[in-house]
Enzyme design. Structure first.
Site, PDB file in Angstrom:
ATOM      1  N   GLU A  43       0.778  -1.391   0.126  1.00 41.56           N
ATOM      2  CA  GLU A  43       0.152  -0.061  -0.150  1.00 41.56           C
ATOM      3  C   GLU A  43       0.930   1.484  -0.121  1.00 41.56           C
ATOM      4  OE1 GLU A  43      -2.670  -3.134   1.815  1.00 41.56           O
ATOM      5  OE2 GLU A  43      -0.495  -2.559   1.701  1.00 41.56           O
ATOM      6  N   LYS A  74       3.919   1.870  -1.205  1.00 42.20           N
ATOM      7  CA  LYS A  74       4.360   1.842  -2.558  1.00 42.20           C
ATOM      8  C   LYS A  74       3.423   2.681  -3.582  1.00 42.20           C
ATOM      9  CE  LYS A  74       5.658  -0.727  -6.864  1.00 42.20           C
ATOM     10  NZ  LYS A  74       6.844  -0.206  -7.312  1.00 42.20           N
ATOM     11  N   HIS A 129      28.486  -6.539 -14.607  1.00 39.09           N
ATOM     12  CA  HIS A 129      27.826  -5.206 -14.206  1.00 39.09           C
ATOM     13  C   HIS A 129      27.865  -5.303 -12.690  1.00 39.09           C
ATOM     14  CE1 HIS A 129      25.643  -1.690 -13.731  1.00 39.09           C
ATOM     15  NE2 HIS A 129      24.564  -2.302 -13.010  1.00 39.09           N
ATOM     16  N   HIS A 166      17.970   5.856 -11.248  1.00 38.15           N
ATOM     17  CA  HIS A 166      17.075   5.979 -10.099  1.00 38.15           C
ATOM     18  C   HIS A 166      16.449   7.260  -9.923  1.00 38.15           C
ATOM     19  CE1 HIS A 166      19.599   2.072  -9.178  1.00 38.15           C
ATOM     20  NE2 HIS A 166      18.475   1.828  -8.924  1.00 38.15           N
ATOM     21  N   ILE A 214      22.605  -1.556 -19.791  1.00 40.52           N
ATOM     22  CA  ILE A 214      22.745  -2.507 -18.864  1.00 40.52           C
ATOM     23  C   ILE A 214      21.958  -3.964 -18.992  1.00 40.52           C
ATOM     24  CG2 ILE A 214      23.187  -3.210 -16.377  1.00 40.52           C
ATOM     25  CD1 ILE A 214      25.277  -1.076 -17.465  1.00 40.52           C
TER      26      ILE A 214
END
Length: 783
Positions: free
Chosen positions: A25, A27, A665, A718, A455
């Site tokens: 909830e 998120k 990576h 991000h 990536i």
């Protein structure tokens, strides 16, 4: 064991609890706020409801003292920066205009302003926002969040204990800000920070807090005499004030070591120690045994409260209740009061194992998520207070479940064990040295200088998520779902060709998660439906459960990679998750050494590498973002860990021919600690997070003399902001000071799954444009 006559009753507590709610909830509420679909009041209502539900669940389970202040809309370290007023200059106007939007701007950035750097919280997969400090930092106290949440719990009639990140760990986790002089040490700000912490403690005391927990996990790492002296100074300052609550200083994840006598002598009323965490050798309880031994050697903690973390807070296996009671009995005489807890915040495990319906009942009986761990804590507190006879039914059920796991055929496969036993040193080596491989690969791939790539993952669209849900619900069949995957791959390949990328990926539309996707196709793994754990912000993952021996029944990725390659003349990378990351981002079995489990996973991946190569895949990327994350917290355990971790990667990739280019990576970690191990991986190309950390890693690689090809990220994935061509080109120029052009690649920091197509597409086009700009400069002699 029997109850100790005259001993005070043992309390039950935890240090923190999952934030997201049973259906994520939090998120959903935060992302609705970001999209403008909900206002701040709605977000705050959801937060308050989740806090209330968590506290009530804990109280109903029998937890005597609930934690407050551990709830966060993004990250508890960022919350601490707000609490002490450590807002970077570039974010101050936004925070002043709207504290909530300014908070999220620090976490995610804006179109015009870069966010705070992000890295891993000790050796977990949780990411925190790194405080930026400098000699000009002025701390100011803002105890509002902590006081308000404490009062919320008190209003429910609960005994509550606020939890704060301790001041010394806060400074040790900080980095010098962009305006700080070279060599600036944030720890020099301790004397300026302590009065601010004292003010927060006074505010909590005034609100009625009897105890406040101050977390100092940085001291389970090796620390210098100066850092230990800073710890002593901090708690002498805070503990000597009259207008304060009782102080409980907590540590977790490892043995406290040299800091234990420092804190034992400090004027604080309690210590919380980890008696459950595995030590460097991977032996369950070894760190706890070290804490017990040192505590005994000190003569205990007379006059103090000891909170004993005997229930493992980071794994999902049921606790050995009898063993924990034995430990608690040994501790009972070492402090005036012994309470029972999980070893760390339960933030690191899913919420409730009973929500899982599709797990083999035998395996399900071995599992304990956050709610179950709280129940174990309560059982142990009752057993410590009243004697083992008071919890005999729980002990009997626990013994039966532990015996079931020890004897289960599910956990062992003789064929897998025979194969791992037959591994030789030669299996973990490429047949040709790097110089020969590089020449053959350059001839085969014919790439331009500063080749561009991504990536691996591309944005997971709403339509793709709907198709996945429709498949699970039976609304579409496998054929319809796979056609949707093919469409996504065609679109992704077409975009990359049009954007001008040199080495393409298929975009991973078939994968909901880079670990779970493989776990679902390997033996020995169990996947959950509701086992969500926070990784950062609103990013949650479902770590699979590694409960038995691992093998690969059939190829896992060849079909989709081959399809993508059929759509283009440009090389398409095969994409695999490496063995260390498969362990680190799973809940791993604790009944055998991790090195053995890693070898099993590596051999399964080795089979996949061979099949990709046989299908004509020219580039294969084996991601190991968790290599640094899993590094033992104390130096004494690092050599052994790195030896098996490097061997596992090399075992997975060692069978590749010279003409097959092996990439790896890594992201969001302190790479300088493992550069020698990165070299020993013997990958042909490594891509690394670098945008948020301003290309710091390229200098570290150059200082080491790293000889292979490197792709430092020039696009921070991000953050929702789109970096311009000039910004990406400037980062590339910085990288070229350390890495020669013939060994430099151009790529984002990480995969693009969490981004939207408009921002990802624009950012990649700018990335390609920046690479072309720098190529032109190099060709003209200006680079």
């Amino acid at each position: 064991m029997t109850a100790s006559p005259g001993a005070p009753p043992a309390g039950a507590t935890v240090y923190g609890y999952p934030r997201q709610g049973p259906h994520r909830e939090l998120k959903k509420a935060i992302e609705s706020y970001w999209r403008g679909r909900a206002d701040a009041a709605a977000l705050h209502r959801t937060g308050a409801e989740l806090r209330r539900d968590n506290w009530r669940q804990l109280a109903e389970a029998g937890i005597d003292e609930v934690p407050t202040g551990d709830f966060s809309y993004y990250d508890h370290v960022l919350d601490t920066s707000v609490m002490v007023g450590a807002v970077p200059e570039r974010h101050r106007a936004a925070v002043a205009a709207d504290p909530l939007d300014g908070y999220f701007a620090m976490a995610r950035g804006t179109e015009d302003t870069a966010p705070l750097e992000m890295t891993k919280w000790f050796d977990t997969n949780y990411h925190y926002l790194v405080p930026e400090l400098g000699p000009g930092t002025v701390f100011t106290a803002d105890p509002g969040k902590q006081v308000a949440e404490f009062r919320e719990a008190r209003a429910l009639g609960l005994t509550a204990r606020p939890v704060l990140l301790g001041p010394v760990t806060y400074l040790l986790l900080s980095h010098p800000g962009p305006d700080a002089p070279p060599g600036f040490d944030p720890l020099t700000l301790l004397d300026a920070l302590l009065p601010v912490y004292a003010e927060v403690l006074t505010a909590l005391h005034g609100a009625g807090a009897a105890w406040v927990q101050l977390d100092e996990p940085a001291f389970v790492q090796d620390r210098t005499p100066a850092e230990l002296a800073a710890l002593a100074r901090a708690y002498h300052h805070l503990g000597s004030r009259p207008d304060r609550p009782h102080l409980l200083v907590a540590s977790y994840f490892e043995r406290l070591g040299e800091a234990l006598p420092v804190l034992a002598r400090a004027p604080v009323e309690g210590l919380a120690l980890d008696f459950a965490e595995s030590g460097p050798a991977g032996t369950p309880g070894s760190a706890g045994a070290a804490n017990l031994e040192m505590l005994t050697g000190l003569g205990g903690l007379p006059g103090k409260r000891l909170v004993a973390g005997v229930v493992h807070g980071r794994n999902i296996w049921i606790n050995d209740l009898q063993a924990s009671l034995t430990t608690l009995a040994a501790l009972r005489g070492l402090a005036d009061r012994v309470d029972v807890a999980a070893s760390c915040s339960l933030l690191h495990v899913p919420l409730d194992a009973t929500a899982e319906r599709g797990i083999d009942p035998e395996v399900a009986g071995w599992l304990a998520f956050a709610r179950q761990k709280a129940g174990e804590v309560v059982t142990l507190a009752r057993g410590l207070t009243h004697g083992a006879g008071a919890v005999e039914s729980e002990l009997a059920a626990n013994r039966a479940a532990l015996a079931s796991r020890a004897e289960s055929l599910h956990t062992r496969d003789p064929a897998v064990r025979s194969r791992t036993a037959a591994v030789t040193d030669a299996d973990a080596r490429r047949a040709e040295p790097y110089a020969r491989r590089a020449a053959e690969q350059r001839a085969r791939l014919a790439l331009p200088p500063l080749p561009t790539t991504t990536i691996g993952s591309f944005p997971q669209t709403g339509g793709l998520r709907t198709a996945r849900a429709d498949l699970r619900a039976g609304r579409i069949d496998t054929a319809a779902y796979e056609e949707r995957i093919r469409t996504e791959i065609r679109d992704t390949v077409a975009f990359q060709e049009a954007a001008g990328l040199d080495v393409l990926v298929h975009g991973e539309p078939e994968r909901s998660d880079m670990v779970q996707y493989f776990a679902e196709q390997l033996t020995g793994y169990v996947a959950t439906r509701h086992g969500w754990v926070q990784s950062y912000g609103t990013r949650y993952v479902r770590p699979p459960i590694l409960s038995g021996d691992v093998s690969r029944p059939e190829p896992m990725t060849v079909h989709w990679i081959s399809y993508a390659q059929s759509l283009t003349e440009r090389p398409v990378k095969g994409m695999l998750t490496g063995p260390v990351t498969m362990l680190a981002w799973s809940f791993v079995r604790d009944d055998q050494p991790r090195a053995e489990t890693a070898r099993q996973v590596a051999l399964a991946l080795r089979d996949e590498v061979r099949d990709l190569e046989a299908a004509g895949t020219p580039v294969i990327q084996v991601d190991e973002p968790a290599l640094r994350e899993s590094l033992p917290l104390r130096a004494g355990g690092r050599a052994a860990y790195l030896a098996w971790a490097v061997e596992a990667f090399r075992l997975a990739t060692g069978a590749a021919g010279a003409g097959t280019q092996i990439h790896t990576h890594m992201c969001y970690a302190e790479f300088g600690d493992i550069i020698e191990a990165i070299d020993e991986l013997d990958a042909d190309v490594i891509s690394l997070e670098a945008a948020r950390s301003h290309m710091r890693v390229t200098g570290e690689l150059a200082g080491y003399g790293y000889p292979r090809e490197v792709g430092p990220g020039v696009y921070d994935i991000h953050s929702p902001r789109v970096p311009g061509t000039a910004e990406a080109a400037a980062l590339l120029r910085d990288a070229l000071r350390d890495i020669p052009a013939e060994r430099l690649w151009v790529n984002p920091d990480c995969g693009l799954k969490t981004r939207g197509w408009p921002e990802a597409g624009a950012s990649l086009e700018n990335l390609v444009a920046a690479a072309r700009e720098i190529r032109t400069e190099l060709a003209s002699g200006r680079g």
